[in-house]
Design an enzyme around this catalytic site. Structure first.
Site, mmCIF file in Angstrom:
data_model
loop_
_atom_site.group_PDB
_atom_site.id
_atom_site.type_symbol
_atom_site.label_atom_id
_atom_site.label_comp_id
_atom_site.label_asym_id
_atom_site.label_seq_id
_atom_site.Cartn_x
_atom_site.Cartn_y
_atom_site.Cartn_z
ATOM 1 N N HIS A 9 1.495 -20.603 54.626
ATOM 2 C CA HIS A 9 1.868 -19.337 53.980
ATOM 3 C C HIS A 9 3.377 -19.345 53.786
ATOM 4 O O HIS A 9 4.143 -18.943 54.670
ATOM 5 C CB HIS A 9 1.399 -18.155 54.849
ATOM 6 C CG HIS A 9 1.611 -16.809 54.222
ATOM 7 N ND1 HIS A 9 0.851 -15.707 54.557
ATOM 8 C CD2 HIS A 9 2.486 -16.379 53.280
ATOM 9 C CE1 HIS A 9 1.260 -14.654 53.851
ATOM 10 N NE2 HIS A 9 2.258 -15.038 53.083
ATOM 11 N N HIS A 11 6.154 -18.852 50.470
ATOM 12 C CA HIS A 11 6.466 -18.630 49.051
ATOM 13 C C HIS A 11 7.722 -19.421 48.737
ATOM 14 O O HIS A 11 8.784 -19.146 49.328
ATOM 15 C CB HIS A 11 6.704 -17.144 48.792
ATOM 16 C CG HIS A 11 5.537 -16.277 49.170
ATOM 17 N ND1 HIS A 11 4.592 -15.859 48.256
ATOM 18 C CD2 HIS A 11 5.140 -15.771 50.372
ATOM 19 C CE1 HIS A 11 3.676 -15.119 48.879
ATOM 20 N NE2 HIS A 11 3.979 -15.059 50.165
ATOM 21 N N HIS A 189 -3.588 -12.746 49.810
ATOM 22 C CA HIS A 189 -2.960 -11.823 50.754
ATOM 23 C C HIS A 189 -3.881 -10.607 50.863
ATOM 24 O O HIS A 189 -4.317 -10.063 49.835
ATOM 25 C CB HIS A 189 -1.605 -11.338 50.243
ATOM 26 C CG HIS A 189 -0.481 -12.322 50.339
ATOM 27 N ND1 HIS A 189 -0.540 -13.584 49.839
ATOM 28 C CD2 HIS A 189 0.759 -12.186 50.890
ATOM 29 C CE1 HIS A 189 0.622 -14.204 50.069
ATOM 30 N NE2 HIS A 189 1.428 -13.378 50.709
ATOM 31 N N GLU A 192 -2.060 -6.830 54.760
ATOM 32 C CA GLU A 192 -0.645 -6.848 55.182
ATOM 33 C C GLU A 192 -0.200 -5.386 55.280
ATOM 34 O O GLU A 192 -0.014 -4.864 56.385
ATOM 35 C CB GLU A 192 0.214 -7.625 54.172
ATOM 36 C CG GLU A 192 1.698 -7.695 54.548
ATOM 37 C CD GLU A 192 2.565 -8.355 53.470
ATOM 38 O OE1 GLU A 192 2.130 -8.484 52.311
ATOM 39 O OE2 GLU A 192 3.720 -8.728 53.805
ATOM 40 N N ASP A 270 6.401 -17.293 55.600
ATOM 41 C CA ASP A 270 6.306 -16.369 54.461
ATOM 42 C C ASP A 270 7.495 -16.536 53.505
ATOM 43 O O ASP A 270 7.374 -17.218 52.487
ATOM 44 C CB ASP A 270 6.172 -14.920 54.964
ATOM 45 C CG ASP A 270 5.483 -13.999 53.965
ATOM 46 O OD1 ASP A 270 5.038 -14.488 52.908
ATOM 47 O OD2 ASP A 270 5.382 -12.788 54.252
ATOM 48 N N ASP A 271 8.630 -15.909 53.808
ATOM 49 C CA ASP A 271 9.832 -15.988 52.970
ATOM 50 C C ASP A 271 11.026 -16.230 53.897
ATOM 51 O O ASP A 271 11.812 -15.315 54.178
ATOM 52 C CB ASP A 271 10.017 -14.668 52.204
ATOM 53 C CG ASP A 271 8.819 -14.369 51.316
ATOM 54 O OD1 ASP A 271 8.705 -15.004 50.252
ATOM 55 O OD2 ASP A 271 7.992 -13.526 51.707
#
Ligand code: HPA
Ligand code: ZN
Length: 344
Positions: A9, A11, A189, A192, A270-271
């Site tokens: 996961h 991005h 997703h 969340e 994630d980021d």
């Protein structure tokens, strides 16, 4: 050495560090509304998912050419190698680029050039996952998939991201059906910020094989029982959950409860440029905050390979590497001598 792991996961646009953003802005003649790296980094304080997405989409404007996408992915892979990542399944958001006039081929070929070199350069195998922006229309998602058809040999799966609440999975049934017809696998997703019902929909209507985040499944016992029974992996992102205020603090994160419930959880970043750390930092800080045992940390790493879209021989090779890492770490700690008693 960090535990060998897969990151499932991530991005790629969320790996854009402020230094690279400014370098690309200068190269491409793009004005950023920040007076330098420090001011930009100071803007990384978020109230919720939307406040993050506003900055995330704004900063992407610096990505214009194939070379930009190649450099972005290479910077991530280099950092990931230092975090024990052996396999990465990387999300990208084509609509965030095509909406700015950047061709989807520029994006995919640019990322692809970095991924082609990844195993030799960084020892990391990769897959690419094309995500649809759920706050855009279903028609836009279908057009995006059609535009990606010439590049399908580079794409393993489709995903669904961006602003969740008000954009349930049911909106994307047709594009996921088309993706399946094209031989693509599916993740989304869900849960969340959105409710547990979105997780049910992602499973039943989109037929996804993994749920990204999935935090709010814990509000629904029947859903947890199903996820456990069917061994559906959750790609959990602890730093993201705290920074986007889905969870108050790391010590309140439900990861341990998820493992105790028998859920197939994995830890991911994630980021990472926005949320304060890459994947091994997520793992070690969360393990410390929650008091996860060694056994639980290895379970998370094993889950990451088992939940991946790897071919079986490569999966087996990584699982063997993980087992060897564990044996080596056990014999290291066994060789540390502990004074049994000190004579007075
Ligand atoms: N959630 C939804 N969309 C996203 C995220 C996220 O955590 N990161 C980048 N796009
Ligand atoms: Zn995400």
């Amino acid at each position: 050495m960090p535990i060998p792991k897969a990151e499932l996961h991530l991005h790629v646009e969320g790996t854009l560090e402020p230094e690279l953003a400014f370098r690309l802005a200068e190269r491409n003649g793009v004005e950023l509304p920040f007076d330098g790296v420090e001011e930009l980094r100071a803007a990384y304080r978020f109230d919720d998912l939307q406040s993050f997405l506003d900055l995330y989409y704004r900063l992407m404007d610096v990505l214009r050419t194939e070379r930009d996408f190649t450099e972005l992915a290479e910077a991530y892979l280099e950092r990931a190698a230092g975090q024990g990542v052996r396999h990465a399944e990387i999300f990208f958001d084509p609509q965030a680029h095509t909406a700015r006039g950047v061709d989807i081929g520029t994006v995919i070929n640019g990322l692809g050039a970095a991924l082609d070199r990844s195993e030799a350069a960084y020892g990391i195998t990769t897959r690419l996952i094309l995500c649809f922006l759920r706050d855009e229309s279903a028609e836009s998602a279908l057009a995006t998939l059609a535009a990606a058809e010439p590049y399908l040999d580079r794409i393993t799966a489709v995903g669904l991201d961006s602003a969740e609440v008000g954009h349930p999975p049911v909106k994307f049934v047709e594009v996921y059906r088309r993706a399946r017809e094209l031989g693509l696998r599916a993740v989304a997703h869900a849960g969340e910020e959105g409710p547990a019902s979105y997780v049910w929909e992602a499973l039943d209507l989109l037929e996804v094989e993994r749920i990204d985040h999935g935090l709010r499944c814990l509000e629904d016992e029947e859903l947890v029982a199903r996820l456990v029974r069917e061994r559906i992996p959750l790609t959990v992102c602890p730093f993201s959950n705290v920074r986007l205020r889905c969870v108050d603090t790391l010590a309140d994160h439900p990861l341990r409860r998820m493992l105790d419930a028998g859920l197939v959880a994995t830890v991911n970043s994630d980021d990472p440029a926005y949320f304060g750390g890459y994947v091994d930092q997520n793992l070690t800080a969360t393990a410390a905050a929650l008091g996860l045992t060694e056994d639980q940390q290895y379970t998370l790493a094993r889950n990451s390979f088992e939940a991946s879209f790897l071919d079986e021989p490569t999966r087996a090779r990584y699982l063997a590497e993980l087992a060897a890492h564990r044996e080596a770490s056990e014999s290291d700690s066994a060789s540390v001598s502990v004074p049994v008693s000190v004579p007075a």
